[in-house]
Design a protein around this motif. Structure first.
Motif, mmCIF file in Angstrom:
data_model
loop_
_atom_site.group_PDB
_atom_site.id
_atom_site.type_symbol
_atom_site.label_atom_id
_atom_site.label_comp_id
_atom_site.label_asym_id
_atom_site.label_seq_id
_atom_site.Cartn_x
_atom_site.Cartn_y
_atom_site.Cartn_z
ATOM 1 N N LYS A 193 -1.804 3.728 -4.869
ATOM 2 C CA LYS A 193 -2.149 2.640 -3.931
ATOM 3 C C LYS A 193 -3.431 3.008 -2.457
ATOM 4 O O LYS A 193 -2.788 4.036 -1.906
ATOM 5 C CB LYS A 193 -2.024 1.495 -3.829
ATOM 6 C CG LYS A 193 -2.032 0.143 -4.565
ATOM 7 C CD LYS A 193 -2.901 -0.631 -5.069
ATOM 8 C CE LYS A 193 -1.927 -1.670 -6.431
ATOM 9 N NZ LYS A 193 -0.771 -1.145 -7.344
ATOM 10 N N VAL B 159 -9.422 -3.121 -1.251
ATOM 11 C CA VAL B 159 -7.703 -2.975 -1.417
ATOM 12 C C VAL B 159 -7.577 -3.211 -2.302
ATOM 13 O O VAL B 159 -8.082 -4.164 -3.482
ATOM 14 C CB VAL B 159 -7.228 -4.821 -0.455
ATOM 15 C CG1 VAL B 159 -8.675 -5.613 -1.088
ATOM 16 C CG2 VAL B 159 -6.150 -4.639 -0.294
ATOM 17 N N THR C 107 -3.706 0.551 7.757
ATOM 18 C CA THR C 107 -2.878 1.246 7.834
ATOM 19 C C THR C 107 -2.615 2.154 8.043
ATOM 20 O O THR C 107 -3.211 3.286 8.527
ATOM 21 C CB THR C 107 -2.023 0.904 5.791
ATOM 22 O OG1 THR C 107 -3.757 1.679 5.762
ATOM 23 C CG2 THR C 107 -1.877 -0.588 5.447
ATOM 24 N N GLY D 43 -4.475 3.441 0.874
ATOM 25 C CA GLY D 43 -3.726 2.807 1.699
ATOM 26 C C GLY D 43 -2.568 4.029 2.840
ATOM 27 O O GLY D 43 -2.174 3.569 4.277
ATOM 28 N N THR E 9 0.524 -1.470 0.094
ATOM 29 C CA THR E 9 0.096 0.353 0.184
ATOM 30 C C THR E 9 0.815 1.766 0.105
ATOM 31 O O THR E 9 0.806 2.603 -0.585
ATOM 32 C CB THR E 9 -0.889 -0.028 1.878
ATOM 33 O OG1 THR E 9 0.111 -0.090 2.417
ATOM 34 C CG2 THR E 9 -2.124 -1.024 1.280
#
Length: 394
Positions: free
Chosen positions: A177, A169, A204, A179, A56
């Protein structure tokens, strides 16, 4: 466009709304981990966390038992408590609102944007009061929310931003990405999600203080974790420094998660192929609206939602039943929490016409890996054929 083939594609074969993509590799990983004797939170959990953080782009990742517990712990470390308000969408699984209630705060529901099913920054700002402590955005059905807009709101009003990325996700916001864009991002590994560990979640963060406290809270507030105590050459006695929770992930789950993570980009690419087929098939129908991506923002297509406008010739529930009769499972549009029994009295004066309309007039179609070409074609042909006989000619 290449799909994985399946042998049985007759109408008698039920096409499910979703199913996890798990192979012998995941089974072997779980088997090998069981034989190590370390099956609860241990070395595999740490490995999964490190690899997930790297994937991420976040500095840290903390594995937990599910995304609801991830949201709960995020509320705690963000300092949200009794008397506070947190703005969130009603159009989300009820766990989003529940996590706010767990810490004694009040969920304040705001409207969503119909083209993305995500929280509307303009309507959100209207609902900010002197009691507002945070904004909880949801990347619904894998569609990236407008993180920048909400970060600006949080800076303007001195609020915390938390991302419910349960469905997201592998999704991408501004070519990165999801995160690592904000301080607390919560993911789910439930079987309906893009990758699964049976159940499970991940948080995260880029903040070391959050990382340390999250690790403490997920394991009863224990000052020394099991691995440190197990590997110590001298006697160590732990202290429980605050009231914590048993929100741990097992090493068996983490071993499966590591294998799933290795396949994630491929799984997302396959899901996007199926979504592209749906888009192509439905794009020119004037009474259908489809989820829209903007440049640099890409969905993992955790779900594919079709909105039926007022001029649709078939009522939504009738269409769902006819599809089920033909062997195709569907789901209604994303739930609106304020209309659930648990929140009805609490939110009796809430008016969210956009969210309600989207729920009442949307259908979620089957999408999973591996979904064969024959299955995708059967869903499209059957769906279009029920809307208008002419649409059968593709």
């Amino acid at each position: 466009m290449v799909f994985q083939k399946e042998k049985n594609n007759s109408p008698k074969h039920m096409i499910p709304i979703a199913k996890p993509y798990l192979t012998e590799e995941e089974a072997q990983a779980a088997y090998d981990t069981i034989l190590t004797g370390w099956i609860t939170q241990g070395p595999k959990v740490q490995e999964f966390e490190e690899k997930f953080a790297k994937y991420t782009g976040a500095k840290y990742a903390v594995a937990v038992s599910n995304c609801t517990t991830a949201l709960h712990l995020s509320m705690i470390v963000a300092g949200i408590g009794t008397g506070d308000e947190v703005i969130c969408p009603s159009m989300s699984y009820i766990a989003t609102a529940n996590a706010i209630k767990y810490v004694g705060a009040t969920p304040v529901f705001a409207e969503v944007k119909p083209e993305t099913y995500n929280l509307d920054p303009v309507d959100t700002e209207k609902r900010i009061t002197d009691r507002t402590k945070a904004i909880l955005i949801v990347h619904q059905i894998g569609m990236p929310g407008n993180i920048d807009a909400f970060q600006e709101l949080c800076e303007k009003y001195n609020l915390k931003l938390i991302e419910d990325a349960a469905c997201a996700v592998g999704s991408v916001y501004k070519n990165k990405k999801i995160g690592a864009h904000s301080e607390l991002v919560c993911f789910s590994f439930h079987p309906r999600k893009v990758i699964s560990t049976g159940d499970g979640g991940m948080i995260t963060t880029n903040r070391e203080d959050y990382y340390k406290r999250l690790r403490l809270l997920r394991q009863h507030g224990m000052s020394i974790n099991d691995r440190v105590r197990h590997e110590a050459s001298k006697i160590i006695f732990e202290d429980h420094v605050e009231v914590g929770y048993n929100y741990r992930m097992t090493d068996i789950q983490a071993a499966v998660g590591i294998k799933q993570l290795e396949k994630l980009d491929w799984i997302v690419a396959e899901r996007r192929k199926i979504a592209a087929a749906y888009h192509e098939a439905f794009k020119d129908i004037d009474f259908i609206s489809l989820p829209l991506e903007s440049e640099g923002n890409y969905s993992n297509y955790q779900s594919f939602c079709v909105y039926l406008r007022k001029n649709c010739p078939v009522e939504r529930n009738t269409l769902m039943q006819e599809l089920l009769d033909k062997g195709i499972a569907t789901r209604r549009g994303i739930m609106t929490s304020h209309r659930e029994t648990a929140y009805r009295k609490f939110q009796e004066n809430t008016s969210l016409p956009i969210s309600e309309d989207l729920q009442d007039n949307s259908i979620i179609l089957p999408l999973y890996v591996p979904m064969g070409r024959e299955e995708v074609t059967y869903v499209i042909d059957t769906f279009l054929g029920m809307l208008t006989p002419k649409a059968l000619v593709l």
